[in-house]
Design a protein around this motif. Structure first.
Motif, short mmCIF file in Angstrom:
data_model
loop_
_atom_site.label_atom_id
_atom_site.label_comp_id
_atom_site.label_asym_id
_atom_site.label_seq_id
_atom_site.Cartn_x
_atom_site.Cartn_y
_atom_site.Cartn_z
N THR A 52 4.92 -9.01 46.74
CA THR A 52 4.78 -9.07 45.30
C THR A 52 5.43 -7.81 44.72
N PRO A 53 5.80 -7.84 43.45
CA PRO A 53 6.46 -6.67 42.85
C PRO A 53 5.66 -5.37 43.00
N ILE A 54 4.35 -5.43 42.89
CA ILE A 54 3.55 -4.20 43.00
C ILE A 54 3.68 -3.57 44.39
N ASP A 55 3.98 -4.38 45.39
CA ASP A 55 4.14 -3.86 46.76
C ASP A 55 5.41 -3.04 46.92
N LEU A 56 6.32 -3.13 45.97
CA LEU A 56 7.57 -2.38 46.03
C LEU A 56 7.48 -1.06 45.26
N VAL A 57 6.33 -0.81 44.65
CA VAL A 57 6.15 0.38 43.81
C VAL A 57 5.65 1.56 44.65
N ARG A 58 6.28 2.71 44.42
CA ARG A 58 5.81 3.98 45.00
C ARG A 58 4.71 4.50 44.07
N LYS A 59 3.48 4.19 44.42
CA LYS A 59 2.35 4.46 43.51
C LYS A 59 1.96 5.94 43.44
N ASN A 60 2.47 6.77 44.33
CA ASN A 60 2.15 8.19 44.27
C ASN A 60 3.13 9.01 43.43
N GLU A 61 4.15 8.34 42.90
CA GLU A 61 5.11 9.03 42.04
C GLU A 61 4.44 9.38 40.70
N ALA A 62 4.78 10.55 40.18
CA ALA A 62 4.21 11.00 38.91
C ALA A 62 4.50 10.02 37.78
N ILE A 63 5.69 9.43 37.79
CA ILE A 63 6.05 8.45 36.74
C ILE A 63 5.03 7.31 36.72
N TRP A 64 4.66 6.82 37.90
CA TRP A 64 3.70 5.72 37.98
C TRP A 64 2.32 6.18 37.51
N LYS A 65 1.88 7.31 38.04
CA LYS A 65 0.55 7.81 37.69
C LYS A 65 0.43 8.09 36.20
N ASP A 66 1.46 8.66 35.61
CA ASP A 66 1.41 9.05 34.20
C ASP A 66 1.57 7.88 33.24
N ASN A 67 2.28 6.85 33.64
CA ASN A 67 2.62 5.78 32.69
C ASN A 67 2.05 4.40 32.98
N PHE A 68 1.70 4.14 34.26
CA PHE A 68 1.35 2.76 34.60
C PHE A 68 0.03 2.60 35.34
N LYS A 69 -0.42 3.62 36.03
CA LYS A 69 -1.63 3.51 36.85
C LYS A 69 -2.82 3.07 36.00
N GLY A 70 -3.57 2.11 36.53
CA GLY A 70 -4.76 1.63 35.86
C GLY A 70 -4.51 0.57 34.80
N LYS A 71 -3.24 0.28 34.52
CA LYS A 71 -2.90 -0.75 33.54
C LYS A 71 -2.74 -2.09 34.25
N THR A 72 -3.06 -3.15 33.54
CA THR A 72 -2.84 -4.49 34.07
C THR A 72 -1.45 -4.92 33.65
N LEU A 73 -0.57 -5.03 34.63
CA LEU A 73 0.82 -5.38 34.37
C LEU A 73 1.17 -6.71 35.03
N SER A 74 1.97 -7.50 34.34
CA SER A 74 2.46 -8.75 34.94
C SER A 74 3.57 -8.40 35.95
N ASN A 75 3.92 -9.35 36.79
CA ASN A 75 5.02 -9.13 37.73
C ASN A 75 6.30 -8.77 36.99
N SER A 76 6.55 -9.44 35.88
CA SER A 76 7.73 -9.17 35.08
C SER A 76 7.72 -7.74 34.53
N GLN A 77 6.57 -7.27 34.08
CA GLN A 77 6.46 -5.90 33.57
C GLN A 77 6.67 -4.88 34.69
N ILE A 78 6.19 -5.18 35.88
CA ILE A 78 6.38 -4.28 37.02
C ILE A 78 7.86 -4.19 37.37
#
Length: 113
Positions: A52-78
């Motif tokens: 799934t798209p979320i499996d391709l995300v580097r979740k420890n990157e600051a960009i992810w933590k600062d902007n996306f972590k904890g949000k409910t995102l669709s596959n398209s948004q990811i």
């Protein structure tokens, strides 16, 4: 033709590139931070990886933590987030015909080449 989506600043990506170089097989390098895949290309890669798209995300990157972590995102948004912030794309990705793998650990690349 084998393709590696590569970031030279990443140790695992450099190790994956070394595996390809030692294989003696022809391959091309896509420096995805400079030549970011389109949303369509990323979707195709995700389908080849069978993830799934979320499996391709580097979740420890600051960009992810600062902007996306904890949000409910669709596959398209990811996928859009990955295109807009290619540093978030897990690496290296190696594609050989209809097979693909994220080289973590890099030895997984040997399974498809």
């Amino acid at each position: 033709m084998i393709t590696i989506y590569h970031n030279n600043r990443c140790r695992k990506s450099r190790e994956g590139l070394e595996i390809l170089e030692k294989s003696g097989k022809e391959f091309k390098i896509v420096k995805y931070l400079e030549n970011t895949p389109t949303e369509e290309e990323l979707l195709e890669i995700i389908q080849l990886l069978n993830i799934t798209p979320i499996d391709l995300v580097r979740k420890n990157e600051a960009i992810w933590k600062d902007n996306f972590k904890g949000k409910t995102l669709s596959n398209s948004q990811i996928i859009s987030a990955l295109v807009q912030n290619p540093k978030l794309i897990e690496r290296p990705i190696v594609i050989n015909n209809k097979k693909a793998v994220v080289g973590r650990p890099p030895e997984l690349i040997k399974d498809i080449i």
